[in-house]
Design a protein around this motif. Structure first.
Motif, PDB file in Angstrom:
ATOM      1  N   ASP A  80       0.858  -1.191   0.000  1.00 15.34           N
ATOM      2  CA  ASP A  80       0.000   0.000   0.000  1.00 15.34           C
ATOM      3  C   ASP A  80       0.893   1.239   0.000  1.00 15.34           C
ATOM      4  N   SER A  82      -0.288   4.245  -0.743  1.00 11.62           N
ATOM      5  CA  SER A  82      -1.175   5.410  -0.790  1.00 11.62           C
ATOM      6  C   SER A  82      -0.669   6.575   0.079  1.00 11.62           C
ATOM      7  N   ILE A  87       2.374  10.045  -8.276  1.00 15.52           N
ATOM      8  CA  ILE A  87       2.069   8.851  -9.080  1.00 15.52           C
ATOM      9  C   ILE A  87       3.304   7.953  -9.048  1.00 15.52           C
ATOM     10  N   LYS A  88       3.129   6.749  -8.512  1.00 12.29           N
ATOM     11  CA  LYS A  88       4.276   5.850  -8.355  1.00 12.29           C
ATOM     12  C   LYS A  88       4.485   5.056  -9.658  1.00 12.29           C
ATOM     13  N   ASP A 204       1.296   2.826  -9.733  1.00 15.05           N
ATOM     14  CA  ASP A 204       0.192   3.395 -10.514  1.00 15.05           C
ATOM     15  C   ASP A 204       0.467   3.259 -12.009  1.00 15.05           C
ATOM     16  N   ALA A 205       1.733   3.221 -12.366  1.00 16.03           N
ATOM     17  CA  ALA A 205       2.088   3.204 -13.792  1.00 16.03           C
ATOM     18  C   ALA A 205       3.374   2.401 -13.984  1.00 16.03           C
ATOM     19  N   LYS A 239      -6.428  -1.098 -14.692  1.00 17.26           N
ATOM     20  CA  LYS A 239      -6.529   0.328 -14.313  1.00 17.26           C
ATOM     21  C   LYS A 239      -5.174   0.963 -14.001  1.00 17.26           C
ATOM     22  N   LYS A 240      -4.136   0.521 -14.685  1.00 17.78           N
ATOM     23  CA  LYS A 240      -2.817   1.136 -14.550  1.00 17.78           C
ATOM     24  C   LYS A 240      -2.435   1.773 -15.876  1.00 17.78           C
ATOM     25  N   ARG A 241      -1.545   2.772 -15.780  1.00 21.03           N
ATOM     26  CA  ARG A 241      -1.049   3.402 -17.008  1.00 21.03           C
ATOM     27  C   ARG A 241       0.220   2.652 -17.405  1.00 21.03           C
TER      28      ARG A 241
END
Ligand code: URA
Length: 445
Positions: A80, A82, A87-88, A204-205, A239-241
């Motif tokens: 986690d 968060s 943006i990680k 996140d990406a 749902k990741k870039r």
């Protein structure tokens, strides 16, 4: 065990195997039940192996691959992040020879304000691994508890660690089965394997460097594109870039192959003195990470930020901070002579004059393994000091008797074992050939 129904599924495990074998698609619930059952010992290795073979031949839909990825991610801890602002973003390479990009890329991107939670692997086969290169730094520790990992990403901007036992444990066991059942080269299985581990890091990406060519896992551009498209698609469904960049691995990247030699070369990049191909690969991947990380609007703006982090030594300072936080000796950045060094350096001379028109990355990688820089079994230790320094790269002119490369070895016998092989890895022709670009394709959503 064989006939057990999993978690309310209508079909038993043998029925699921037959369904997949006949080309059917499994539901999200069926896949989740299978992975959960496998993790808890309710699905036997032989059943999973049969399913892997059925998948190898029949493939999976993007939805099935996504369900497999998420189930494998959820077989262990999902970090986690968060509490870490921003943006990680992480980067993953499918593996190559001389690929030390992570060591210079991660601190540079972190220096530009994007947090990097990087979980890397060790070298296996002819390809090197980031962890082995980091461990060439005296004292560097690649394992830490999750809470410390999160704290370091927040405080230092980046942590560089190895896969822990609780990150995607299903992948570890499934990969071991694939390795002995001829089911490694399957696009959905590779996709789920890579992405499950990366998603468990809490990113996140992701920027994926898909290496293509003789020294890579994917030998052809078509196979590399298929893997890249699959990972981008499944990453997006999760749902990741995700961006995949295809880069050439016909010849080794940079000049250095071998752990301490590669670490020293990555430091050269941070100090503004890196070889052109390695710097370019770092800038291309880094620019995409800055874009996905939301700190740069365009590729050219991102490249400027990265170049400034090199010029100002900000990236080098971040690398020192990472090394310090992970109990290594940060003085290696300013004084690379503190890295382990092999006692003997022997030149490999050309028997011909002409132009270098090929350097077989696979043969160079296998030579490095034969010298002890890599391993043929996962439990082998590597010698951080030994390796190969190329002196001539693609397109260079060479005269008969001139040095093509140097081997850094413990003794003469080790040099004798590989010198001919390295010489033979070089293709020297009377005329220069066109050099293919480093970046072959970029695949975004
Ligand atoms: N790397 C992985 O992590 N998994 C694969 O299946 C292939 C390469």
């Amino acid at each position: 065990m064989k006939k057990r129904k999993t978690h309310g599924n209508a079909r038993s495990i043998p029925e699921l195997i037959v369904h997949k074998r006949s080309g059917g698609a499994l539901s999200k619930e069926e896949i989740a039940g299978l992975i959960e059952g496998f993790t808890h010992g309710d699905v036997a290795d032989y059943q999973m192996s049969a399913l892997l073979m059925a998948t190898f031949f029949q493939g999976m839909t993007p939805e099935e691959t996504t369900a497999l990825t998420l189930a494998m991610r959820d077989s262990g801890t999902v970090v986690d992040l968060s509490k870490v602002p921003g943006i990680k973003v992480d980067k993953h390479s499918t593996g190559g020879v001389g690929d030390k990009v992570s060591l210079c890329l991660a601190p540079l991107v972190a220096a530009c304000g994007v947090p990097i939670p990087m979980v890397s692997g060790r070298g296996l086969g002819h390809t090197g691994g980031t962890l082995d290169k980091l461990e060439a730094i005296p004292g560097f520790n690649v394992s830490m508890p999750v809470a410390q990992f999160v704290k370091q990403v927040r405080d230092v901007g980046c942590a560089l660690i190895g896969q822990t036992a609780d990150i995607a444990p299903a992948d570890k066991r499934i990969y071991a089965l694939r390795d002995v059942t001829g089911t490694v080269e399957s696009i959905p299985l590779i996709t789920a394997s890579i992405l499950s581990k990366k998603l468990a890091e809490g990113i996140d990406a992701l920027v994926l460097d898909v290496k293509v060519g003789r020294g890579a896992f994917m030998k052809t551009i078509e196979d590399a594109r298929a893997l890249a498209r699959s990972i981008v698609r499944v990453g997006t469904l999760a749902k990741k870039r995700v961006t995949a960049i295809l880069t050439s691995m016909e010849a080794p990247l940079g000049f250095a192959v071998g752990n301490a030699l590669e670490t020293a070369e990555a430091i050269e990049v941070l100090l503004g003195r890196g070889p052109d191909d390695l710097v370019e690969c770092t800038l291309v991947l880094g620019a995409e990470m800055l874009r996905l990380g939301g700190v740069a609007k365009s590729e050219s703006a991102a490249r400027k930020m990265l170049s400034e982090a090199i010029r100002s030594r900000k990236g080098a300072r971040v690398f020192e901070n990472i090394i310090r936080a992970q109990k290594g000796d940060p003085r290696v950045v300013a004084e690379p002579d503190r890295l382990p060094r092999a006692p003997r350096v022997v030149g490999v001379k050309s028997t011909r004059s002409g132009f270098v028109t090929g350097i077989d990355a696979l043969e160079i990688g296998l030579s490095a393994v034969a010298m002890g820089a890599g391993r043929t079994r996962a439990d082998q230790a590597v010698d951080p000091a030994v390796g190969i320094m190329l002196h001539k790269k693609l397109g260079d002119k060479i005269a008969k008797g001139e040095v093509l490369a140097e081997v850094h070895v413990r003794d003469k016998a080790a040099a004798d074992r590989v010198c001919d092989r390295i010489r033979d890895a070089y293709e020297v022709s009377p005329r220069a050939k066109k050099i293919l670009p480093l970046v072959l394709d970029t695949i975004r959503k």
